[in-house]
Write an enzyme that holds these catalytic residues in place. Structure first.
Site, mmCIF file in Angstrom:
data_model
loop_
_atom_site.group_PDB
_atom_site.id
_atom_site.type_symbol
_atom_site.label_atom_id
_atom_site.label_comp_id
_atom_site.label_asym_id
_atom_site.label_seq_id
_atom_site.Cartn_x
_atom_site.Cartn_y
_atom_site.Cartn_z
ATOM 1 N N ASP A 287 -21.446 29.272 35.176
ATOM 2 C CA ASP A 287 -22.047 30.182 36.155
ATOM 3 C C ASP A 287 -23.077 29.431 36.997
ATOM 4 O OD1 ASP A 287 -22.544 33.225 36.857
ATOM 5 O OD2 ASP A 287 -24.519 32.273 36.738
ATOM 6 N N TYR B 181 -29.114 28.440 43.401
ATOM 7 C CA TYR B 181 -29.627 27.543 42.345
ATOM 8 C C TYR B 181 -29.663 26.087 42.834
ATOM 9 C CZ TYR B 181 -28.255 31.472 39.254
ATOM 10 O OH TYR B 181 -28.073 32.707 38.673
ATOM 11 N N LYS C 127 -22.257 32.341 43.565
ATOM 12 C CA LYS C 127 -22.805 33.566 44.176
ATOM 13 C C LYS C 127 -23.278 33.278 45.594
ATOM 14 C CE LYS C 127 -24.689 34.482 39.591
ATOM 15 N NZ LYS C 127 -25.173 33.184 39.094
ATOM 16 N N HIS D 36 -24.901 38.238 45.343
ATOM 17 C CA HIS D 36 -25.958 37.989 44.345
ATOM 18 C C HIS D 36 -26.851 39.222 44.112
ATOM 19 C CE1 HIS D 36 -28.177 34.279 42.574
ATOM 20 N NE2 HIS D 36 -28.427 35.342 41.848
HETATM 21 P P1 NDP Z 1 -31.318 33.246 28.893
HETATM 22 O O1 NDP Z 1 -31.516 34.643 28.467
HETATM 23 O O2 NDP Z 1 -29.982 32.616 28.777
HETATM 24 O O3 NDP Z 1 -32.378 32.411 28.109
HETATM 25 C C1 NDP Z 1 -32.528 31.058 28.258
HETATM 26 C C2 NDP Z 1 -33.702 30.672 27.345
HETATM 27 O O4 NDP Z 1 -33.329 30.853 25.985
HETATM 28 C C3 NDP Z 1 -34.072 29.251 27.553
HETATM 29 O O5 NDP Z 1 -35.489 29.174 27.398
HETATM 30 C C4 NDP Z 1 -33.386 28.527 26.365
HETATM 31 O O6 NDP Z 1 -34.150 27.413 25.998
HETATM 32 C C5 NDP Z 1 -33.400 29.605 25.294
HETATM 33 N N1 NDP Z 1 -32.244 29.540 24.392
HETATM 34 C C6 NDP Z 1 -30.935 29.398 24.725
HETATM 35 N N2 NDP Z 1 -30.156 29.398 23.625
HETATM 36 C C7 NDP Z 1 -30.993 29.546 22.553
HETATM 37 C C8 NDP Z 1 -30.775 29.629 21.166
HETATM 38 N N3 NDP Z 1 -29.566 29.559 20.609
HETATM 39 N N4 NDP Z 1 -31.880 29.772 20.361
HETATM 40 C C9 NDP Z 1 -33.121 29.874 20.892
HETATM 41 N N5 NDP Z 1 -33.365 29.806 22.220
HETATM 42 C C10 NDP Z 1 -32.316 29.640 23.049
HETATM 43 O O7 NDP Z 1 -31.894 33.165 30.396
HETATM 44 P P2 NDP Z 1 -31.440 32.767 31.841
HETATM 45 O O8 NDP Z 1 -32.432 33.435 32.700
HETATM 46 O O9 NDP Z 1 -31.214 31.314 31.997
HETATM 47 O O10 NDP Z 1 -30.039 33.530 32.084
HETATM 48 C C11 NDP Z 1 -28.794 32.938 31.792
HETATM 49 C C12 NDP Z 1 -27.984 32.717 33.059
HETATM 50 O O11 NDP Z 1 -27.812 33.949 33.758
HETATM 51 C C13 NDP Z 1 -28.650 31.822 34.097
HETATM 52 O O12 NDP Z 1 -28.635 30.453 33.712
HETATM 53 C C14 NDP Z 1 -27.858 32.154 35.318
HETATM 54 O O13 NDP Z 1 -26.619 31.443 35.306
HETATM 55 C C15 NDP Z 1 -27.657 33.657 35.163
HETATM 56 N N6 NDP Z 1 -28.653 34.454 35.921
HETATM 57 C C16 NDP Z 1 -28.199 35.289 36.912
HETATM 58 C C17 NDP Z 1 -29.074 36.059 37.642
HETATM 59 C C18 NDP Z 1 -28.569 36.951 38.709
HETATM 60 O O14 NDP Z 1 -29.377 37.505 39.474
HETATM 61 N N7 NDP Z 1 -27.272 37.148 38.830
HETATM 62 C C19 NDP Z 1 -30.530 36.012 37.417
HETATM 63 C C20 NDP Z 1 -30.909 35.136 36.325
HETATM 64 C C21 NDP Z 1 -29.992 34.415 35.609
HETATM 65 P P3 NDP Z 1 -33.590 25.889 26.078
HETATM 66 O O15 NDP Z 1 -32.957 25.681 27.415
HETATM 67 O O16 NDP Z 1 -34.831 25.089 25.913
HETATM 68 O O17 NDP Z 1 -32.624 25.771 24.931
#
Ligand code: NDP
Length: 293
Positions: free
Chosen positions: A51, A56, A80, A113
């Site tokens: 994604d 981004y 998006k 988006h």
């Molecule tokens: P997430 O809910 O996926 O959380 C990511 C966080 O969780 C990071 O800090 C990561 O840390 C941590 N994490 C991931 N896996 C684990 C695990 N197994 N155990 C503990 N901690 C974990 O947040 P995002 O906001 O990144 O959302 C995911 C995706 O959604 C985005 O990357 C994007 O592609 C999409 N998105 C879409 C939006 C929209 O408007 N359409 C808006 C926001 C996001 P670390 O990296 O340090 O492991």
């Protein structure tokens, strides 16, 4: 060398019954210079769904990872449309830019988006996505952050609902009304920020289920989506967590565990923007000049 770990597949309700891997890899806020390596690592681990978004600024890095691994065409790629590119003609131009950066002939799924109803261009934008689908440029035209009223407006204009709505969705904010509407109209829900930016894993029912099933809280949260037919796109910069997240479909939560996590949702759990009021129409150059990015 890629592992044999794979996400379950979900069939969408579009005319072609497209199949999408239910667990994808999110790329928001991975620094641009680390995105190619992170995506290559995700592909090696077994992810087949990535994604990204024009907003981004990492589509080129995603494209470079697809090229370097030789996996373009074997991976479901979502991008998006940037908010400032809404409108029929501008959407066609912006899409071509995204496709070139991704280096693919056809983008598997392309999303509006945000609806930005105050700008009122999303219905014209949707028509452009349908043209791109009819011309074979995208497989699944879809949306993000749409509420039932915005989905209804698309249906009134075009006679079709999107097959997917990617929305903020995590245990403390699961938008039950939008979920219900989507379920009733055959729209698959894809959860963004599924782990609540990492903050929804300490909720009591999540921790209790993790202990009961000898898994991590992240696995419990991710299984809560896949078991209820949602798509999920967790992001991690760490290989062990990427692997854990992709492997999260290997156990089943009980009906009462699912219900206890469902009950955590409240309007106060929102961490992103409100789709009714959110407007972001500045171009990248404008935002940079204002110091916003
Ligand atoms: P997430 O809910 O996926 O959380 C990511 C966080 O969780 C990071 O800090 C990561 O840390 C941590 N994490 C991931 N896996 C684990 C695990 N197994 N155990 C503990 N901690 C974990 O947040 P995002 O906001 O990144 O959302 C995911 C995706 O959604 C985005 O990357 C994007 O592609 C999409 N998105 C879409 C939006 C929209 O408007 N359409 C808006 C926001 C996001 P670390 O990296 O340090 O492991």
């Amino acid at each position: 060398m890629t592992s044999g770990l794979r996400a379950p597949m979900l069939m969408l309700n579009d005319a072609s019954h497209t199949e999408i891997p239910q667990i994808g890899f999110g790329t928001f806020q991975i620094p641009a210079d680390q995105t190619q390596r992170a995506v290559e690592e995700a592909l090696e681990i077994g992810y087949r769904h990535i994604d990204t978004a024009a907003a981004y600024y990492n589509e080129e890095a995603v494209g470079a990872a697809l090229k370097a691994t030789g996996m373009a065409g074997q991976v479901f790629v979502t991008s998006k449309l940037r908010n400032c590119d809404q409108g029929y003609g501008q959407t066609l131009i912006a899409f071509e830019d995204s496709r070139r950066k991704l280096g693919v002939d056809c983008v598997d799924m392309y999303l509006i988006h945000w609806p930005m109803p105050r700008i009122d261009a999303y219905r014209q934008t949707w028509k452009a996505l349908l043209k791109l689908r009819d011309d074979g440029e995208i497989r699944v035209p879809a949306v993000s952050n749409f509420l039932p009223e915005h989905l209804e407006a698309l249906y009134e204009d075009s006679g079709e609902y999107p097959a997917v709505n990617q929305i903020e969705n995590h245990p403390r904010y699961s938008q039950p009304e939008t979920l219900r509407f989507c379920r009733e109209h055959g729209i698959a829900v894809e959860a963004w920020s599924p782990l609540g930016h990492g903050g929804d894993m300490n909720a009591e029912p999540v921790v209790a289920a993790a202990e009961a099933h000898h898994v991590t809280p992240a696995e419990v949260v991710l299984r809560w989506y896949t078991q209820s037919g949602r798509i999920v796109i967790p992001k991690s910069k760490h290989a062990d967590r990427m692997r854990q997240n992709l492997a999260s479909a290997g156990f089943d939560l009980t009906a009462s565990e699912l219900a206890a996590i469902d009950a955590l949702s409240s309007p106060e759990g929102l961490i992103g923007a409100d789709p009714v009021t959110y407007v972001q129409s500045q171009s990248w150059a404008d935002q940079k000049a204002r110091g916003n990015v």
